[in-house]
Design an enzyme around this catalytic site. Structure first.
Site, PDB file in Angstrom:
ATOM      1  N   ASP A   1       0.888  -1.164   0.000  1.00  0.00           N
ATOM      2  CA  ASP A   1       0.000   0.000   0.000  1.00  0.00           C
ATOM      3  C   ASP A   1       0.927   1.214   0.000  1.00  0.00           C
ATOM      4  OD1 ASP A   1      -1.612   2.137   0.593  1.00  0.00           O
ATOM      5  OD2 ASP A   1      -2.780   1.079   2.120  1.00  0.00           O
TER       6      ASP A   1
ATOM      7  N   TYR B   1      -7.737  15.549  -7.058  1.00  0.00           N
ATOM      8  CA  TYR B   1      -6.970  14.848  -8.098  1.00  0.00           C
ATOM      9  C   TYR B   1      -6.012  15.821  -8.790  1.00  0.00           C
ATOM     10  CZ  TYR B   1      -6.181  11.538 -11.954  1.00  0.00           C
ATOM     11  OH  TYR B   1      -5.614  10.676 -12.878  1.00  0.00           O
TER      12      TYR B   1
END
Ligand SMILES: NC(=O)c1ccc[n+]([C@@H]2O[C@H](COP(=O)([O-])OP(=O)(O)OC[C@H]3O[C@@H](n4cnc5c(N)ncnc54)[C@H](O)[C@@H]3O)[C@@H](O)[C@H]2O)c1
Length: 262
Positions: free
Chosen positions: A60, A167
């Site tokens: 991760d 984003y």
């Protein structure tokens, strides 16, 4: 720089653009370490390529411990395979659109931080850990080149659409980091490139409503279609092989400029 017999770290290598990169690097004779969350998709990539040349390191990228451990394990594999590190492709990413202010009130700050954690901090963490090893490989003649860092931004770094505050922030930062990183790493013979795709076919865009995809395709000049993952990985290969590419961002967008709204 030659790709054959070098080891590349590819985050997000189990799916989409990262997956195509793993397949193309493997076909050029590289060893590839996939750092990703998704074991089953990575297993598919390994079945399609080679279990001795492509390995999965479950990671991760928001966990600094996991990133450090996976990069170390990949470096040990590179040593034992006599295929020194050649580069890092940081392709793990998430979209998670949300308005800065909408019907449910202000943007959820944890959601914003999550996108930054995966796309930006996860990229920096992978790169800095990989450099611990990449800076120590034997330089390749004639230029003394050691390797290449390739980061993945987006057309949303330049014209983010409504809902892309987080984003765009993450991808804009990647664009901005490209030159200073290249300057930091020139003394080691390591180049840094960033790719900024618009819409490419991948599981990330597969879930978009058809209307959204059509609107993005309409904004393209030529060709009027989403990019294909191997058209992305082709450019990754060029970035590695072409030594004059450094400190720059390449848009892969069919001359599109994304509209404000979908
Ligand atoms: N597909 C597009 O249209 C497009 C456009 C512009 C930019 N991008 C960027 O390209 C990159 C690849 O996107 P894609 O389209 O291939 O998406 P994708 O969803 O197919 O692949 C993303 C991969 O990242 C992995 N990932 C996500 N979070 C992770 C985490 N915390 N740790 C480790 N791995 C994690 C996923 O498991 C997956 O394998 C992303 O950075 C994305 O933002 C994609």
């Amino acid at each position: 720089m030659k790709i054959e017999n070098r080891t590349f770290l590819v985050s997000g290598g189990a799916s989409g653009l990262g997956r195509a990169t793993v397949i193309d690097l493997h076909s050029k004779g590289a060893n590839v370490a996939i750092l990703d969350l998704n074991q089953s998709l990575a297993d598919e990539v390994i079945a399609e390529t080679s279990a001795s040349k492509v390995r999965f390191f479950k990671t991760d990228v928001t966990s600094s411990e996991e990133v450090a451990a996976s990069v170390k394990a990949a470096a040990e594999w590179a040593d034992s395979a006599k295929a020194p590190f050649g580069g890092i492709v940081a392709a793990a990413g998430v979209g998670n659109p949300a308005l800065i202010y909408g019907k449910r009130g202000p943007l959820d700050l944890d959601g914003f931080k999550f996108v930054l954690d995966v796309n930006l901090i996860g990229t920096v963490d992978l790169v800095r850990n990989g450099l611990e090893y990449l800076t120590k490989v034997d330089p390749e003649e004639p230029d003394g080149e050691r390797g290449v860092v390739i980061m993945v931004a987006s057309a949303a770094a330049y014209e983010g659409q409504s809902g892309q505050t987080a984003y765009s922030a993450s991808k804009g930062a990647i664009v901005s980091m490209t030159l200073p990183m290249a300057r930091d790493l020139s003394r080691y013979g390591i180049r840094v490139m960033t790719l900024a795709p618009s819409m490419f076919d991948s599981p990330m865009t597969e879930v978009m409503p058809e209307k959204v995809k059509e609107s993005l395709v309409r904004s393209m000049e030529f060709p009027k279609r989403p990019g294909k993952p191997h058209e992305f990985s082709q450019v990754v290969i060029s970035c590695i092989e072409s030594s004059m590419l450094n400190g720059e961002v390449i848009r892969l967008d069919g001359a599109s400029r994304m509209p404000a709204r979908l």
